[in-house]
Scaffold this active site. Structure first.
Site, PDB file in Angstrom:
ATOM      1  N   SER A 159       0.843  -1.191   0.000  1.00  0.00           N
ATOM      2  CA  SER A 159       0.000   0.000   0.000  1.00  0.00           C
ATOM      3  C   SER A 159       0.874   1.235   0.000  1.00  0.00           C
ATOM      4  O   SER A 159       2.032   1.205   0.437  1.00  0.00           O
ATOM      5  CB  SER A 159      -0.892   0.010   1.251  1.00  0.00           C
ATOM      6  OG  SER A 159      -1.506   1.265   1.453  1.00  0.00           O
ATOM      7  N   TYR A 185      -0.417   0.231  10.522  1.00  0.00           N
ATOM      8  CA  TYR A 185      -0.863  -0.229   9.198  1.00  0.00           C
ATOM      9  C   TYR A 185       0.256  -0.067   8.178  1.00  0.00           C
ATOM     10  O   TYR A 185       0.535  -0.979   7.390  1.00  0.00           O
ATOM     11  CB  TYR A 185      -2.090   0.569   8.767  1.00  0.00           C
ATOM     12  CG  TYR A 185      -2.598   0.206   7.388  1.00  0.00           C
ATOM     13  CD1 TYR A 185      -3.308  -0.975   7.181  1.00  0.00           C
ATOM     14  CD2 TYR A 185      -2.356   1.031   6.291  1.00  0.00           C
ATOM     15  CE1 TYR A 185      -3.780  -1.323   5.921  1.00  0.00           C
ATOM     16  CE2 TYR A 185      -2.825   0.696   5.029  1.00  0.00           C
ATOM     17  CZ  TYR A 185      -3.523  -0.483   4.848  1.00  0.00           C
ATOM     18  OH  TYR A 185      -3.969  -0.826   3.601  1.00  0.00           O
TER      19      TYR A 185
END
Length: 329
Positions: A159, A185
């Protein structure tokens, strides 16, 4: 040969869809596993591969839901898989291995973002454990079927969240640091990228190549744990029915699946691997302080960090060293 981390000028871009990527390709006889392949970009990945002729096995925590969603698609199998549960990963792998099939494509798509529980029963950071360690364990368990294919590809979803920074190897599970959901994350997605770098190095002599993918910003179920205030910061409003609307800048799920599918099937990637990709191409390297919401930062493709992470992961999961053999330079 090491693949350069620079665009190939593939002809694809941010608006390309997964269907456009597979147009004209015949994947008959190919077998793929897509974790979380029954929702969001995972569903579109499954759909594109199946419609091009592949057989797809979907790993799903909720098999009833997966069967319902996928019932209109042919050549799809569902096996229960909970990436947060090591025993579930082992069971999934055993079921698949008992079929004695080679595995052509392994797309590590499933993941969590900003879950309500920040640590699992082992005391591991939930993002790191689910997004990265679960897939690390799964890939190690499926190593023999991948080798058997002779020309397999593994796609790990990273990501742009990796820009949060490099991994803190001294405090992977926020035992000393103040917990920060964005950093947590981001580090899990940096880990996914580093995993692809090291797996490709170890796998290339066996015909197993690996890629890291940034799918793009997509309004999907992964946003369900974010507060309305968090979403507003990104120009997003949650509707009463659970859907979202935004001021723009987000991809559709069909567009979000495109780069995963491109890495899995593109002929121009033959003999290549160990790179971070976005928008249907290999991404460019950008500086650590770049304000751009694209490109890859150096820490997500650093070979020394990738090797270090691999060794730590084997230890954390009690995987015998060298299950996927190390390459000695």
């Amino acid at each position: 040969m090491k693949t350069e981390q620079k665009p190939l000028m593939s002809g694809f871009g941010p608006e390309t869809t997964a269907q456009e990527v597979v147009a004209g390709q015949d994947l008959t006889g190919k077998l793929a596993i897509v974790t979380g392949g029954h929702g969001g970009i995972g569903l579109e990945t499954t759909r594109a591969l199946v419609e091009a002729g592949a057989t797809v096995i979907v790993g799903a925590r909720d098999t009833k839901k997966a069967h319902e969603v996928l019932k209109q698609l042919k050549n799809v199998e569902v096996i229960r898989l909970d990436l947060a549960d090591p025993s579930s990963i082992n069971q999934f792998s055993s079921v698949f291995q008992n079929s004695n099939r080679a595995l052509d494509l392994l797309i590590l798509n499933a993941g969590v973002s900003f879950p309500p529980t920040i640590k699992d029963e082992r005391g591991f950071d939930t993002h790191f454990a689910t997004n990265y360690l679960g897939h690390f364990q799964l890939t190690n368990k499926l190593w023999e079927p991948l080798k058997r294919a002779g020309n397999a590809r593994v796609v790990a979803l990273s990501s742009i969240g990796h820009i949060a920074g490099p991994i803190d190897f001294d405090d992977l599970h926020f035992n000393m640091r103040t917990y920060d959901k964005v950093v947590s994350y981001g580090e899990s997605k940096t880990a996914c990228s580093l995993f692809a770098i090291e797996l490709d190095k170890r796998g290339r002599e066996y015909g197993v190549r690996a890629f890291a993918v940034h799918p793009g910003a997509i309004l999907s179920g992964l946003a369900r744990h974010l507060s309305n205030e968090d979403l507003a910061g990104w120009g997003v409003i949650r509707n009463e029915d659970g859907t979202y609307r935004s001021s723009g800048g987000f991809k559709s799920t069909e567009q979000g699946a495109a780069t995963s599918v491109w890495c899995a099937v593109s002929p121009i990637l033959k003999g290549k691997g160990g790179v971070y990709c976005e928008d249907g191409d290999i991404a460019e390297v950008v500086s650590a302080d770049s304000p751009l919401q694209r490109g890859v930062r150096s820490w997500a493709i650093d070979s020394a960090s990738a090797e270090r992470l691999w060794t730590i992961s084997e230890d954390l999961l009690h995987i015998p060293v060298g299950t996927i053999p190390r390459v000695h330079n």
